[in-house]
Design an enzyme around this catalytic site. Structure first.
Site, mmCIF file in Angstrom:
data_model
loop_
_atom_site.group_PDB
_atom_site.id
_atom_site.type_symbol
_atom_site.label_atom_id
_atom_site.label_comp_id
_atom_site.label_asym_id
_atom_site.label_seq_id
_atom_site.Cartn_x
_atom_site.Cartn_y
_atom_site.Cartn_z
ATOM 1 N N LYS A 194 -26.691 -16.780 -47.327
ATOM 2 C CA LYS A 194 -27.206 -17.801 -46.399
ATOM 3 C C LYS A 194 -27.753 -17.020 -45.200
ATOM 4 C CE LYS A 194 -26.798 -20.040 -43.102
ATOM 5 N NZ LYS A 194 -27.837 -19.997 -42.013
ATOM 6 N N GLY A 247 -22.805 -11.926 -37.406
ATOM 7 C CA GLY A 247 -23.249 -12.948 -36.462
ATOM 8 C C GLY A 247 -22.323 -12.959 -35.255
ATOM 9 N N THR A 249 -19.305 -13.883 -32.529
ATOM 10 C CA THR A 249 -17.843 -13.965 -32.581
ATOM 11 C C THR A 249 -17.395 -15.426 -32.731
ATOM 12 O OG1 THR A 249 -17.625 -11.920 -31.360
ATOM 13 C CG2 THR A 249 -15.748 -13.405 -31.249
ATOM 14 N N GLU A 270 -18.576 -8.974 -39.042
ATOM 15 C CA GLU A 270 -19.285 -8.065 -38.132
ATOM 16 C C GLU A 270 -19.813 -8.949 -37.017
ATOM 17 O OE1 GLU A 270 -19.368 -4.966 -38.195
ATOM 18 O OE2 GLU A 270 -19.336 -4.232 -40.254
ATOM 19 N N CYS A 305 -26.470 -5.803 -32.036
ATOM 20 C CA CYS A 305 -25.032 -6.012 -31.837
ATOM 21 C C CYS A 305 -24.397 -4.881 -31.052
ATOM 22 C CB CYS A 305 -24.339 -6.178 -33.177
ATOM 23 S SG CYS A 305 -24.712 -4.835 -34.311
ATOM 24 N N GLU A 405 -21.720 -11.078 -24.010
ATOM 25 C CA GLU A 405 -22.814 -10.516 -24.787
ATOM 26 C C GLU A 405 -24.072 -11.337 -24.500
ATOM 27 O OE1 GLU A 405 -22.998 -11.227 -29.047
ATOM 28 O OE2 GLU A 405 -23.522 -9.122 -29.341
#
Ligand code: NAD
Length: 502
Positions: A194, A247, A249, A270, A305, A405
């Site tokens: 996906k 993607g 957290t 990740e 990331c 982030e």
């Protein structure tokens, strides 16, 4: 051989105009519409134009794709194929991706605004390498015979898991998909991917190329769709053995809950990062360090990331560092048209993300950090989702600029006086994906490496590595590793076979 890459904007635009955009769900070896006919728009973030309507899969489409993968798993058309035969498929697959380099680079550039030169020289070659490397691992997967007493033989088989559900992000659409599907398929699993609904062109094309390379239909399926709908259905599916996720957290947290609510599937995450780079006064060469710092936060417009978004700079270096950083950023990164091969800074993936990044910048100003440069949208390109390269100085560790982030071209500079203070600041984060240390003192470098809470630590470089490097985070940056043999291990399970000889 891949066809020659255009050398100028006009050439790339002409190639883009002649492209067939992959827009279907890819189930059982062919593109199809969603069962209910739902579509979503693919928007080019550099100018806001709608490029295509794409099939938008729902829970019923996930069911179909999982059933297809499950059937392929059950009849063994992939996992029972001889290892050398699967390796040959992988080798052809990698060759086809390499030959389609121009097309794949364009697909990523159009879907998320990545500069086409980056897509062509980074994303596609790294994807080819990923496929070749994991393909080469296939006949090196070995079990064991352990050292037991005379009256028994103990074998440990290494077996694939079943159907792997892969959910990926939009920042490296092709490469992040490859980081998931290559080890999963190399281990013998079947896959339902996906991709991010913002960047599904290249993942769909990737699955087509797998089948073109001789991969059996049903082994690698792609269902584009919305995260809370298609992604959630995959995460809850009882026939999925593992979710492999790249993607945020926040989404990672939901996936773990979905596993608990369904079949206790494995969940490999990740997730986000806020990576510190520590610049000590004894570093060997300031220009080299600053060049890495600038690239580490502005490459891919900061949508990385492991972006080095927290610059921890010793007080003695501070003034020179800021001056050199400002100069180098201006030399290297100016917003431009993604299809111009000289462009190094594209737009944010979409208008909503641009607005989010701008809001974080406004928060930083309100919290009292000093805006050294940048800090807004590109006034020259109002139709696109651009954000100017931005540096904040005078950032305190408690500010949102140092903790959240931002996933955009925004660097936060924190000043420190002692090594202990640098370590404390670096570790003062819920994240622990990556870090770097810049020093010419070997003992100091090792001391800091041991003290840093991060899955990847670079010394006197940033972002370097190869396929042997386990890539992933400590703390809330994730619980798994991509690339590497450790990653391949995560797509296998052991079966212990105890044979009595008595
Ligand atoms: P996101 O979490 O919004 O989306 C990632 C994927 O999850 C997409 O495919 C999305 O559709 C899906 N999704 C969203 N909600 C879902 C739900 N409720 N259930 C199931 N699936 C759902 O992240 P993003 O904005 O696409 O990507 C940016 C994030 O990815 C950043 O946090 C970045 O740090 C992270 N990232 C991490 C790595 C790494 O290796 N650690 C690499 C790249 C990106």
């Amino acid at each position: 051989m891949s066809d020659a890459a255009p050398t100028d904007r006009a050439g790339w635009a002409a190639r883009a105009a002649s492209l067939t955009l992959p827009t279907g769900l890819f189930i059982d070896g062919r593109q199809e519409p969603a069962l209910d006919g739902a579509v979503l728009e693919a928007v080019y973030p550099a100018d806001g134009q709608v490029l295509a309507e794409m099939a938008c899969g729902g829970a019923a489409d996930i069911d179909r794709a999982v059933a297809s993968a499950r059937a392929a798993w059950a009849d063994g058309r992939w996992r029972h194929m001889a290892p050398r035969a699967r390796m040959a498929v992988f080798a052809r697959f990698a060759d086809l991706v390499e030959q389609a380099a121009v097309e794949l680079a364009l697909l990523d550039s159009l879907s998320m605004g990545k500069p086409v030169a980056d897509a062509l020289t980074i994303d596609v070659p790294e994807t080819v390498l990923t496929l070749r490397w994991f393909g080469e691992c296939i006949d090196k997967i070995e079990g064991a015979v352990t050292n037991t007493a005379q009256e028994a033989v103990h074998l440990i088989h290494r077996e694939p898991l079943g159907v792997v559900g892969a959910i990926s992000a939009w920042n490296y659409p092709l490469l992040m998909a490859a980081w998931k599907i290559a080890p999963a398929l190399a281990a013998g699993n079947c896959v339902v991917l996906k991709p991010s609904e913002r960047s599904a062109f290249s993942p769909i094309r990737l699955a087509e190329l797998f089948v073109e390379a001789g991969g059996p239909p049903g082994v690698f399926n792609v269902v584009n769709g919305l995260g809370p709908v298609a992604g959630a259905a995959l995460a809850l599916h009882p026939d999925v053995a593992k979710i492999s996720f790249t993607g945020s957290t926040a989404t990672g947290r939901r996936l773990m809950m979905a596993a608990g609510q369904s079949n206790l599937k494995r969940v490999a995450l990740e997730t986000g990062g806020k990576s510190p780079q520590i610049f000590l006064p004894d570093l060997a060469d300031l220009d080299t360090a600053v060049d890495a710092a600038v690239r580490g936060i502005f490459d891919n417009a900061g949508q990385v990331c492991n972006a080095g978004s927290r610059l921890l700079v010793h007080a003695d270096l501070h003034e020179d560092f800021v001056r050199a950083f400002t100069r180098r950023a201006a030399e290297l990164y100016r917003p431009g048209d993604p299809l111009d091969p000289t462009t190094s800074l594209g737009p944010m993936v979409c208008r909503a993300h641009q607005q989010g990044v701008l809001a974080r910048i406004a928060d930083g100003v309100a919290e009292g950090a000093e805006l050294a440069f940048g800090g807004g949208a590109d006034p020259g390109r109002p139709e696109g989702a651009y954000v100017l390269p931005t540096l904040f100085t005078g950032v305190a560790s408690g500010m949102s600029l140092a903790q959240e982030e931002i996933f955009g071209p925004v660097a936060s500079l924190l000043r420190f006086e002692t090594e202990d203070e640098a370590v404390r600041l670096a570790n003062e984060s819920i994240y622990g994906l990556a870090a770097s240390v810049w020093t010419a003192d070997l003992k100091r470098a090792h001391r800091l490496v041991k003290a840093l809470e991060a899955g990847v630590v670079w010394v006197n470089c940033f972002g370097d590595g190869d396929m042997t490097q386990p890539f992933g985070g400590y703390k809330q940056s994730g619980n798994t590793r991509d690339k590497s043999l450790e990653c391949l291990d995560g797509y296998l399970q052991s079966k212990s076979v105890w044979i009595s000889l008595s």
